[in-house]
Write an enzyme that holds these catalytic residues in place. Structure first.
Site, PDB file in Angstrom:
ATOM      1  N   ASP A 128     -70.134  25.157   5.880  1.00 54.17           N
ATOM      2  CA  ASP A 128     -71.281  24.434   5.340  1.00 54.17           C
ATOM      3  C   ASP A 128     -71.879  25.263   4.209  1.00 54.17           C
ATOM      4  OD1 ASP A 128     -72.735  26.324   6.671  1.00 54.17           O
ATOM      5  OD2 ASP A 128     -73.541  24.962   8.174  1.00 54.17           O
ATOM      6  N   ASP A 332     -70.390  18.700  14.361  1.00 60.98           N
ATOM      7  CA  ASP A 332     -70.347  20.062  14.866  1.00 60.98           C
ATOM      8  C   ASP A 332     -71.626  20.350  15.623  1.00 60.98           C
ATOM      9  OD1 ASP A 332     -72.371  21.838  13.153  1.00 60.98           O
ATOM     10  OD2 ASP A 332     -71.480  20.358  11.833  1.00 60.98           O
ATOM     11  N   CYS A 370     -61.374  19.944  36.070  1.00 66.08           N
ATOM     12  CA  CYS A 370     -61.308  20.325  34.649  1.00 66.08           C
ATOM     13  C   CYS A 370     -60.036  21.142  34.410  1.00 66.08           C
ATOM     14  CB  CYS A 370     -62.542  21.127  34.260  1.00 66.08           C
ATOM     15  SG  CYS A 370     -62.481  21.745  32.557  1.00 66.08           S
ATOM     16  N   CYS A 372     -59.469  23.267  31.953  1.00 63.70           N
ATOM     17  CA  CYS A 372     -59.634  24.418  31.056  1.00 63.70           C
ATOM     18  C   CYS A 372     -59.206  25.718  31.744  1.00 63.70           C
ATOM     19  CB  CYS A 372     -61.070  24.517  30.539  1.00 63.70           C
ATOM     20  SG  CYS A 372     -62.233  25.360  31.622  1.00 63.70           S
ATOM     21  N   CYS A 375     -61.757  26.896  34.476  1.00 61.04           N
ATOM     22  CA  CYS A 375     -61.777  26.153  35.740  1.00 61.04           C
ATOM     23  C   CYS A 375     -60.475  26.272  36.525  1.00 61.04           C
ATOM     24  CB  CYS A 375     -62.112  24.689  35.471  1.00 61.04           C
ATOM     25  SG  CYS A 375     -63.813  24.478  34.908  1.00 61.04           S
ATOM     26  N   HIS A 401     -65.255  26.723  28.931  1.00 58.97           N
ATOM     27  CA  HIS A 401     -65.430  25.467  29.659  1.00 58.97           C
ATOM     28  C   HIS A 401     -66.304  24.486  28.886  1.00 58.97           C
ATOM     29  CE1 HIS A 401     -66.189  22.463  32.650  1.00 58.97           C
ATOM     30  NE2 HIS A 401     -67.493  22.627  32.404  1.00 58.97           N
TER      31      HIS A 401
END
Ligand SMILES: [Zn+2]
Length: 443
Positions: A128, A332, A370, A372, A375, A401
């Site tokens: 940005d 974002d 989950c 991920c 997890c 996570h």
């Protein structure tokens, strides 16, 4: 000078107190031949005609949209390695030009071969413009999106309580003091483009003036015209640098739509910047949460259909659905890692705080089911212990996570648009998330 603020509904119903600047032909070249190295293809549309799927094509790969862009402000996703970002499904990373300009310096990132190479991220990157940080840190207002209804008592010179004004805007650019050491710096559209070309991200944003909901309408009109002129200067400088920096990948430039909560100003900004050869658009500035969808919708109606739209900085699951539904392609947010450092974790049943004593002997994952890394390998009890013991790994594990949760949510929304089940998904997800069961497993 101060004109009382009006809400979106008021401004839509009442005649404008002061007309916005009329659209005129932009003083920029019509296009640059290298713009064909960046592309956007629209896929499936929602029945409302605004929300859509698509694919953004960059020199560092494609982004399937809608997409959640993971924030790596200082060329790092806080506490998370780039490999982990990739493993959790992150498609792109957004860094901040202001922070990298101050530290380590854009010349260092340039010498490293650009942002992606510097931070060992091989996928698409965004920067940005720095305008948001220059001006929001300068006025002490760090957040604009969640602002409550405007308080017109602040006026155009408002600063947050207890803060010194560190940024001053004029027609040519902004003087600001570094938040690191108080050194005075100058940002102009040309400086921002120079910095962002050195940073080398695939997608850059034009330098714009950030206003807040505290500013008067008169000031918003003035500021919008300044941002329009700065947009032209950004394009001219961007094209010049694209020619001058031989052998570099093409960097796309997005214009930023301002106009606060005023429909006529937002639409004027979209028409003015929509007529310029930007590769895409950012929707920025002061947004009240309750008007988020309305404002994105105005922009989606006005902006060219074939160019992607990025929403700068949103946070919660309801905002995500609102943004997608109304036509945002990418967005974002710093929240997943920011709240992780305070031990907050997302689940389909709401956001919970792992510091609670009840997690001491809870040997289940942060979120049942989950996929991920966190997890599939660790328990709440273990991460609770890490947090209590002030071990840094707790930040890493919760951040992984939380990023996976938001990325997964947006992936599900994208799939649901393709499948024609977006409304059902939205209803189900939001009902579960905001049900307030008080228990992360919803039991
Ligand atoms: Zn997880």
């Amino acid at each position: 000078m101060t004109v009382p603020e009006t809400s979106v509904t008021d401004s839509a119903a009442a005649p404008a107190t002061r007309a916005a600047a009329p659209a005129s032909a932009p003083d920029v070249p019509p296009s640059h031949p290298r713009q064909s190295e960046f592309g956007f293809t629209v896929g499936t549309r929602l029945p409302n005609g605004r929300g859509r799927t698509g694919v953004i094509r960059t020199p560092h790969g494609e982004i399937a949209t809608p997409a959640f862009v993971v924030v790596g402000t200082k060329a790092t996703v806080k506490a998370v390695t780039p490999e982990a970002v990739s493993d959790l499904g992150g498609q792109a990373v957004l860094a901040n030009a202001y922070h990298l300009y101050l530290q380590p310096g854009a010349d260092v990132v340039d010498a490293a071969g650009g942002l992606g190479r510097f931070m060992n991220w091989s996928g698409p990157t965004f920067t940005d413009s720095g305008g948001f940080q220059v001006m929001s840190l300068g006025s002490g207002f760090k957040k604009v999106i969640d602002m409550k209804a405007a308080d017109s008592s602040g006026g155009d010179d408002a600063v947050a309580p207890g803060k010194e004004r560190l940024a001053n805007v004029d027609d040519d650019g902004v003087w600001f003091k570094s938040h690191l050491n108080g050194d005075v710096h100058r940002f102009t559209p040309e400086v921002s483009m120079g910095v962002q070309h050195q940073l080398g991200a695939d997608i850059m944003f034009a330098f714009d003036e950030l206003t807040t909901l505290h500013n008067s309408r008169g000031y918003q009109v003035e500021s919008l015209e300044r941002t329009r002129r700065w947009a032209e200067r950004c394009i001219r400088e961007h094209f010049r640098l694209t020619d001058a920096r031989v052998g570099k990948d093409y960097q796309a430039l997005f214009g930023v739509i301002q106009g606060a909560q005023y429909e006529d100003l937002r639409r004027t900004a979209c028409r003015d910047l929509g007529a310029m050869p930007f590769d895409g658009y950012g929707i920025g500035g002061a947004l009240e949460k309750e008007n988020l969808g309305t404002i994105i919708g105005w922009c989606a109606e006005e902006l060219p259909e074939d160019r992607p739209r990025h929403l700068l900085g949103i946070s919660e699951p309801d905002d995500v659905f609102t943004a997608i539904e109304n036509g945002a392609d990418t967005f974002d947010c710093v929240s997943p890692t920011r709240v992780a450092r305070n031990s907050a974790f997302y689940t389909p049943h709401g956001r919970f705080n792992l510091s609670g004593r009840r997690y001491r002997t809870d040997f289940t994952p942060l979120q049942e089911g989950c996929d991920c890394y966190t997890c599939t390998h660790y328990t709440r009890a273990y991460i609770h212990h890490l947090f209590k013991a002030k071990e840094m790994l707790s930040h890493t594990l919760i951040s992984i996570h939380n990023e996976r949760f938001v990325v997964g949510l947006v992936d599900a929304a994208r799939q649901a648009i393709e499948d024609g089940t977006f409304d059902e998904l939205k209803e189900r997800v939001l009902a579960d998330y905001y049900a307030g069961t008080g228990d992360p497993q919803g039991l």
